[in-house]
Design a protein around this motif. Structure first.
Motif, PDB file in Angstrom:
ATOM      1  N   HIS A 157     -15.275 -32.046  -8.347  1.00 52.82           N
ATOM      2  CA  HIS A 157     -14.345 -31.132  -9.019  1.00 52.82           C
ATOM      3  C   HIS A 157     -15.099 -30.117  -9.877  1.00 52.82           C
ATOM      4  O   HIS A 157     -14.690 -28.958  -9.994  1.00 52.82           O
ATOM      5  CB  HIS A 157     -13.342 -31.914  -9.863  1.00 52.82           C
ATOM      6  CG  HIS A 157     -12.239 -32.547  -9.061  1.00 52.82           C
ATOM      7  ND1 HIS A 157     -11.308 -31.808  -8.355  1.00 52.82           N
ATOM      8  CD2 HIS A 157     -11.933 -33.847  -8.830  1.00 52.82           C
ATOM      9  CE1 HIS A 157     -10.475 -32.618  -7.735  1.00 52.82           C
ATOM     10  NE2 HIS A 157     -10.829 -33.864  -8.003  1.00 52.82           N
ATOM     11  N   LEU A 158     -16.218 -30.523 -10.451  1.00 56.89           N
ATOM     12  CA  LEU A 158     -16.996 -29.624 -11.296  1.00 56.89           C
ATOM     13  C   LEU A 158     -17.851 -28.653 -10.482  1.00 56.89           C
ATOM     14  O   LEU A 158     -17.949 -27.464 -10.809  1.00 56.89           O
ATOM     15  CB  LEU A 158     -17.898 -30.435 -12.233  1.00 56.89           C
ATOM     16  CG  LEU A 158     -17.200 -31.222 -13.345  1.00 56.89           C
ATOM     17  CD1 LEU A 158     -18.172 -32.192 -14.006  1.00 56.89           C
ATOM     18  CD2 LEU A 158     -16.643 -30.251 -14.394  1.00 56.89           C
ATOM     19  N   GLU A 159     -18.473 -29.136  -9.415  1.00 60.57           N
ATOM     20  CA  GLU A 159     -19.447 -28.339  -8.668  1.00 60.57           C
ATOM     21  C   GLU A 159     -18.886 -27.690  -7.406  1.00 60.57           C
ATOM     22  O   GLU A 159     -19.293 -26.595  -7.036  1.00 60.57           O
ATOM     23  CB  GLU A 159     -20.635 -29.237  -8.288  1.00 60.57           C
ATOM     24  CG  GLU A 159     -21.834 -28.497  -7.735  1.00 60.57           C
ATOM     25  CD  GLU A 159     -22.747 -27.984  -8.826  1.00 60.57           C
ATOM     26  OE1 GLU A 159     -22.368 -27.018  -9.511  1.00 60.57           O
ATOM     27  OE2 GLU A 159     -23.846 -28.551  -8.985  1.00 60.57           O
ATOM     28  N   GLN A 160     -17.980 -28.406  -6.696  1.00 61.89           N
ATOM     29  CA  GLN A 160     -17.399 -27.925  -5.445  1.00 61.89           C
ATOM     30  C   GLN A 160     -18.484 -27.438  -4.463  1.00 61.89           C
ATOM     31  O   GLN A 160     -18.462 -26.283  -4.021  1.00 61.89           O
ATOM     32  CB  GLN A 160     -16.384 -26.810  -5.731  1.00 61.89           C
ATOM     33  CG  GLN A 160     -15.238 -27.278  -6.597  1.00 61.89           C
ATOM     34  CD  GLN A 160     -14.177 -26.219  -6.826  1.00 61.89           C
ATOM     35  OE1 GLN A 160     -14.102 -25.225  -6.108  1.00 61.89           O
ATOM     36  NE2 GLN A 160     -13.346 -26.429  -7.823  1.00 61.89           N
ATOM     37  N   PRO A 161     -19.402 -28.321  -4.083  1.00 61.03           N
ATOM     38  CA  PRO A 161     -20.542 -27.936  -3.237  1.00 61.03           C
ATOM     39  C   PRO A 161     -20.224 -28.025  -1.745  1.00 61.03           C
ATOM     40  O   PRO A 161     -20.975 -28.614  -0.964  1.00 61.03           O
ATOM     41  CB  PRO A 161     -21.593 -28.982  -3.629  1.00 61.03           C
ATOM     42  CG  PRO A 161     -20.769 -30.220  -3.853  1.00 61.03           C
ATOM     43  CD  PRO A 161     -19.445 -29.751  -4.440  1.00 61.03           C
ATOM     44  N   TYR A 162     -19.119 -27.453  -1.334  1.00 56.95           N
ATOM     45  CA  TYR A 162     -18.626 -27.687   0.020  1.00 56.95           C
ATOM     46  C   TYR A 162     -19.372 -26.899   1.099  1.00 56.95           C
ATOM     47  O   TYR A 162     -19.151 -27.128   2.288  1.00 56.95           O
ATOM     48  CB  TYR A 162     -17.127 -27.392   0.073  1.00 56.95           C
ATOM     49  CG  TYR A 162     -16.349 -28.171  -0.968  1.00 56.95           C
ATOM     50  CD1 TYR A 162     -16.613 -29.532  -1.177  1.00 56.95           C
ATOM     51  CD2 TYR A 162     -15.381 -27.566  -1.757  1.00 56.95           C
ATOM     52  CE1 TYR A 162     -15.929 -30.254  -2.135  1.00 56.95           C
ATOM     53  CE2 TYR A 162     -14.688 -28.279  -2.718  1.00 56.95           C
ATOM     54  CZ  TYR A 162     -14.966 -29.627  -2.912  1.00 56.95           C
ATOM     55  OH  TYR A 162     -14.286 -30.338  -3.869  1.00 56.95           O
ATOM     56  N   ASN A 163     -20.239 -25.972   0.676  1.00 53.71           N
ATOM     57  CA  ASN A 163     -21.049 -25.237   1.655  1.00 53.71           C
ATOM     58  C   ASN A 163     -22.511 -25.652   1.602  1.00 53.71           C
ATOM     59  O   ASN A 163     -23.392 -24.906   2.033  1.00 53.71           O
ATOM     60  CB  ASN A 163     -20.922 -23.723   1.420  1.00 53.71           C
ATOM     61  CG  ASN A 163     -21.441 -23.302   0.051  1.00 53.71           C
ATOM     62  OD1 ASN A 163     -21.607 -24.141  -0.833  1.00 53.71           O
ATOM     63  ND2 ASN A 163     -21.695 -22.018  -0.124  1.00 53.71           N
ATOM     64  N   CYS A 164     -22.768 -26.857   1.078  1.00 55.03           N
ATOM     65  CA  CYS A 164     -24.137 -27.380   0.977  1.00 55.03           C
ATOM     66  C   CYS A 164     -24.279 -28.635   1.846  1.00 55.03           C
ATOM     67  O   CYS A 164     -23.448 -29.549   1.744  1.00 55.03           O
ATOM     68  CB  CYS A 164     -24.477 -27.746  -0.469  1.00 55.03           C
ATOM     69  SG  CYS A 164     -24.438 -26.356  -1.604  1.00 55.03           S
ATOM     70  N   ALA A 165     -25.319 -28.676   2.658  1.00 53.18           N
ATOM     71  CA  ALA A 165     -25.566 -29.864   3.468  1.00 53.18           C
ATOM     72  C   ALA A 165     -25.747 -31.079   2.575  1.00 53.18           C
ATOM     73  O   ALA A 165     -26.546 -31.061   1.642  1.00 53.18           O
ATOM     74  CB  ALA A 165     -26.812 -29.659   4.329  1.00 53.18           C
ATOM     75  N   GLY A 166     -24.972 -32.126   2.823  1.00 54.94           N
ATOM     76  CA  GLY A 166     -25.069 -33.325   2.011  1.00 54.94           C
ATOM     77  C   GLY A 166     -24.267 -33.301   0.730  1.00 54.94           C
ATOM     78  O   GLY A 166     -24.243 -34.289  -0.019  1.00 54.94           O
ATOM     79  N   SER A 167     -23.603 -32.190   0.430  1.00 56.36           N
ATOM     80  CA  SER A 167     -22.685 -32.080  -0.718  1.00 56.36           C
ATOM     81  C   SER A 167     -23.354 -32.177  -2.082  1.00 56.36           C
ATOM     82  O   SER A 167     -22.677 -32.354  -3.091  1.00 56.36           O
ATOM     83  CB  SER A 167     -21.584 -33.162  -0.643  1.00 56.36           C
ATOM     84  OG  SER A 167     -20.925 -33.120   0.591  1.00 56.36           O
ATOM     85  N   ALA A 168     -24.680 -32.070  -2.141  1.00 55.31           N
ATOM     86  CA  ALA A 168     -25.375 -32.216  -3.423  1.00 55.31           C
ATOM     87  C   ALA A 168     -26.234 -30.988  -3.701  1.00 55.31           C
ATOM     88  O   ALA A 168     -27.213 -30.749  -2.996  1.00 55.31           O
ATOM     89  CB  ALA A 168     -26.239 -33.468  -3.434  1.00 55.31           C
ATOM     90  N   LYS A 169     -25.890 -30.209  -4.710  1.00 52.89           N
ATOM     91  CA  LYS A 169     -26.653 -29.021  -5.082  1.00 52.89           C
ATOM     92  C   LYS A 169     -27.704 -29.429  -6.116  1.00 52.89           C
ATOM     93  O   LYS A 169     -27.414 -29.541  -7.296  1.00 52.89           O
ATOM     94  CB  LYS A 169     -25.737 -27.944  -5.639  1.00 52.89           C
ATOM     95  CG  LYS A 169     -24.817 -27.315  -4.613  1.00 52.89           C
ATOM     96  CD  LYS A 169     -23.826 -26.362  -5.255  1.00 52.89           C
ATOM     97  CE  LYS A 169     -24.512 -25.195  -5.923  1.00 52.89           C
ATOM     98  NZ  LYS A 169     -23.540 -24.225  -6.470  1.00 52.89           N
TER      99      LYS A 169
END
Length: 209
Positions: A157-169
């Motif tokens: 909810h804080l980061e919303q990394p939905y365009n990053c492989a693995g969901s972790a920025k």
């Protein structure tokens, strides 16, 4: 800030290779990384299907796609040095891509918690003027913390990394998910292997100093 110029550029008193530099990507993460080198560049969308081929390893997928992305924009920039890059994550023998939405990201992070994920980030530098191609792959291993479902939901909810492989920025709040990192280049984990790129540019006569 991205500065675009088709003419030779002086950088710290030396003339750079007069070929324009093109990043075959519209990723804001790759743009930010490349801008750190203080070289003028343009961006172009490669429009490449990123679906892995049947039986293709994660390393091979990243390498092939980085090559295809550079070639995809070559006709538009026939005199340029073109950068193509692609990242594929591997967990328990399965390739992990960009989640695209919240539910997929939850499933990815739940599967990754307490485990080590290998990120393959391939880089291609194509000299469209003479057809010379350099391609290498940077490998980084990332061990994730044993995250609770509540921590995963809060992070997403804080980061919303939905365009990053693995969901972790890793360059953002995603660093809090990680217990350990090791590998060839921390920049590669964000999306562009700068250490490899500097060597490739040097091979093409581009000096940063």
């Amino acid at each position: 800030m991205i500065y675009i110029s088709p003419s030779p550029v002086k950088n710290h008193g030396k003339i750079l290779n007069s070929q324009p530099l093109v990043l075959a990507s519209t990723s804001p993460y790759r743009c930010e990384l490349l801008s750190r080198l203080r070289i003028p560049f343009e961006t172009a969308a490669p429009d490449v299907d990123e679906t892995p081929l049947l039986g293709e390893s994660a390393r091979e997928t990243s390498r092939r796609l980085s090559h295809e992305k550079a070639l995809a924009v070559a006709s538009r920039f026939p005199n340029a040095l073109i950068i193509g890059s692609d990242q594929v994550a591997l967990l328990d023998g399965q390739q992990i891509g960009k989640p695209g939405n919240h539910d997929n990201a939850v499933r990815q992070l739940q599967a990754m918690r307490g485990k080590t994920v290998v990120f393959y980030t391939a880089l291609t530098l194509l000299n469209a003027r003479n057809g010379e191609i350099q391609t290498e792959v940077a490998e980084n291993r990332v061990s994730f913390r044993q995250l609770s479902d509540e921590e995963i939901e809060s992070y997403l909810h804080l980061e919303q990394p939905y365009n990053c492989a693995g969901s972790a920025k890793s360059e953002g709040l995603g660093i809090a998910l990680i217990q350990r990192m090791e590998g060839d280049d921390p920049n590669a984990l964000v999306g562009l292997p700068l250490i490899l790129l500097i060597s490739m540019l040097k091979n093409q006569g581009v000096s940063l100093f």
